[in-house]
Design an enzyme around this catalytic site. Structure first.
Site, PDB file in Angstrom:
ATOM      1  N   GLU A 278       0.787  -1.246   0.000  1.00 47.17           N
ATOM      2  CA  GLU A 278       0.000   0.000   0.000  1.00 47.17           C
ATOM      3  C   GLU A 278       0.816   1.293   0.000  1.00 47.17           C
ATOM      4  OE1 GLU A 278      -2.597  -0.519   3.394  1.00 47.17           O
ATOM      5  OE2 GLU A 278      -3.664  -2.170   2.448  1.00 47.17           O
TER       6      GLU A 278
ATOM      7  N   GLU B 240      -6.087 -10.964  -0.921  1.00 53.17           N
ATOM      8  CA  GLU B 240      -6.895 -10.723   0.287  1.00 53.17           C
ATOM      9  C   GLU B 240      -8.380 -10.693  -0.066  1.00 53.17           C
ATOM     10  OE1 GLU B 240      -5.582  -7.282   2.533  1.00 53.17           O
ATOM     11  OE2 GLU B 240      -3.480  -7.645   2.061  1.00 53.17           O
TER      12      GLU B 240
HETATM   13  C1  GLA Z   1      -5.049  -4.402   4.329  1.00 54.83           C
HETATM   14  C2  GLA Z   1      -3.798  -5.156   4.755  1.00 54.83           C
HETATM   15  C3  GLA Z   1      -4.143  -6.423   5.471  1.00 54.83           C
HETATM   16  C4  GLA Z   1      -5.252  -6.209   6.485  1.00 54.83           C
HETATM   17  C5  GLA Z   1      -6.447  -5.607   5.807  1.00 54.83           C
HETATM   18  C6  GLA Z   1      -7.561  -5.481   6.788  1.00 54.83           C
HETATM   19  O1  GLA Z   1      -5.640  -4.905   3.216  1.00 54.83           O
HETATM   20  O2  GLA Z   1      -2.949  -5.484   3.689  1.00 54.83           O
HETATM   21  O3  GLA Z   1      -3.014  -6.891   6.137  1.00 54.83           O
HETATM   22  O4  GLA Z   1      -4.813  -5.392   7.526  1.00 54.83           O
HETATM   23  O5  GLA Z   1      -6.053  -4.349   5.309  1.00 54.83           O
HETATM   24  O6  GLA Z   1      -7.750  -6.678   7.487  1.00 54.83           O
END
Ligand code: GLA
Length: 335
Positions: free
Chosen positions: A137, A244
């Site tokens: 990020e 994710e």
């Molecule tokens: C982001 C992070 C993850 C997690 C999510 C929320 O996507 O990369 O590690 O913290 O937020 O669970």
């Protein structure tokens, strides 16, 4: 009728000619969802337990117990492991950026700490992690801003990203190294991620993939945007991993808090979305090297607290009783 876990197909077997199927686990779900994990998943990642603040809460004090247990569980069950994450603006201890008297540390000191963190962590698990989210990020959400404001950027400068990849590659040259981000399929952010990754590739920085976090929902992003994102990143020679994934029962604008279970309409829409997403993933199997859900079953998801605190959500293909939902059948019935 009670659904028996033995009677349904296994996701990892259904997808064996496509890509590994992963789940994010935590210290609780590794036990409560153990049977589901063993049956359906052949890749794991730690939801929080391998983030910098968890692995090195104090300078030089590494706490590997939970991560070791998770990686041990994966090994015992022939599962692969994704490492998450080495460098991030969040869940990173303050000491990394400060001197002992509280003043701001120098660029050199911060980079030395970064290198020490990466080589200790990636070194410990060398050969056991098939891909690392090296930088998470780093792109800004604001339309006109390129990189996110963070201590890394402010105190080290833009090349904190290059350095992180270089350190990780030096210590574990066989791991595939990823840049990972959210809203990765929206055109504006996609182009910034593309620009960043392209510049890294052109500089010869050892980066091998782009992680699409895929925190999606029943309304967004569009299928076209997802395809375009995959193609754009893959055009740089990158592997793609869905890192994710969850499909929220609520569109971003929908802030309702009165539902105690998904309505029939939500369940149907979610199943349809899952079907379409996995159809795309299968089409791009040459470049997609794993698909990871950000949890296991609807019994637990971080979305219960985000973006509406305390609101229950049901983003996965297994329900809170660990039974297959329509969403599950839509991703396995394609042959
Ligand atoms: C982001 C992070 C993850 C997690 C999510 C929320 O996507 O990369 O590690 O913290 O937020 O669970």
């Amino acid at each position: 009728m009670e659904q028996n876990i033995k009677d349904i197909p296994s996701l990892q077997s259904v997808y064996k000619d496509y890509f590994p199927i992963g789940a994010a686990i935590n210290a609780r779900t590794i036990d409560t969802e153990k049977n589901l994990l063993k049956k359906h998943f052949n890749s794991l990642t730690a939801e929080n337990e391998m983030k910098p603040e968890n692995l090195q809460p104090k300078e030089g004090v590494f706490t590997f117990d939970v991560a070791d247990k998770m990686i041990g569980f994966a090994k015992q069950n022939n599962m692969r492991f994704r490492g998450h994450t080495l460098v991030w603006h969040n869940q990173t201890p303050e000491w990394m950026f400060a001197n002992s008297d509280g003043s701001v540390a120098s660029r050199e000191k911060i980079l030395a700490r970064m290198e020490n963190h990466i080589s200790t962590v990636a070194g410990r698990y060398k050969g056991q992690i098939y891909s690392w989210d090296v930088v998470n990020e780093a792109i800004a959400d604001e339309e006109k801003v390129f990189l996110r404001q963070s201590k890394w950027l402010e105190l080290v400068g833009e090349d904190f990203i290059d350095k992180a990849f270089e350190y990780a590659h030096k210590v574990d040259p066989s791991a595939a190294l990823f840049y990972n981000d959210y809203n990765e399929s929206f055109p504006g952010k996609r182009e910034k991620i593309y620009r960043l990754v392209k510049s890294l590739v052109e500089k010869g920085v050892p980066i091998h993939g782009v992680g699409l976090q895929a925190h999606w929902n029943i309304a967004e992003p569009s299928l076209d945007n997802i395809r375009e994102a995959i193609e754009r990143y893959a055009s740089l020679g990158m592997q793609i991993q869905i890192t994710e994934m969850d499909v929220s029962a609520f569109s971003w604008e929908d802030k309702r808090t009165d539902l105690v279970k998904p309505t029939a309409q939500i369940a149907e829409l979610q199943a349809q979305r899952y079907e379409e997403f996995f159809k795309i993933f299968r089409e791009y199997k040459e470049v997609i090297t794993s698909v990871t859900f950000w949890g296991v079953s609807d019994s637990y998801t971080w979305l219960n607290d985000f973006p509406v605190r305390g609101r229950k959500n049901w983003p996965f293909v297994f329900d809170a009783n660990q039974h297959a939902k329509d969403s599950f059948w839509k991703i396995v019935d394609f042959k």
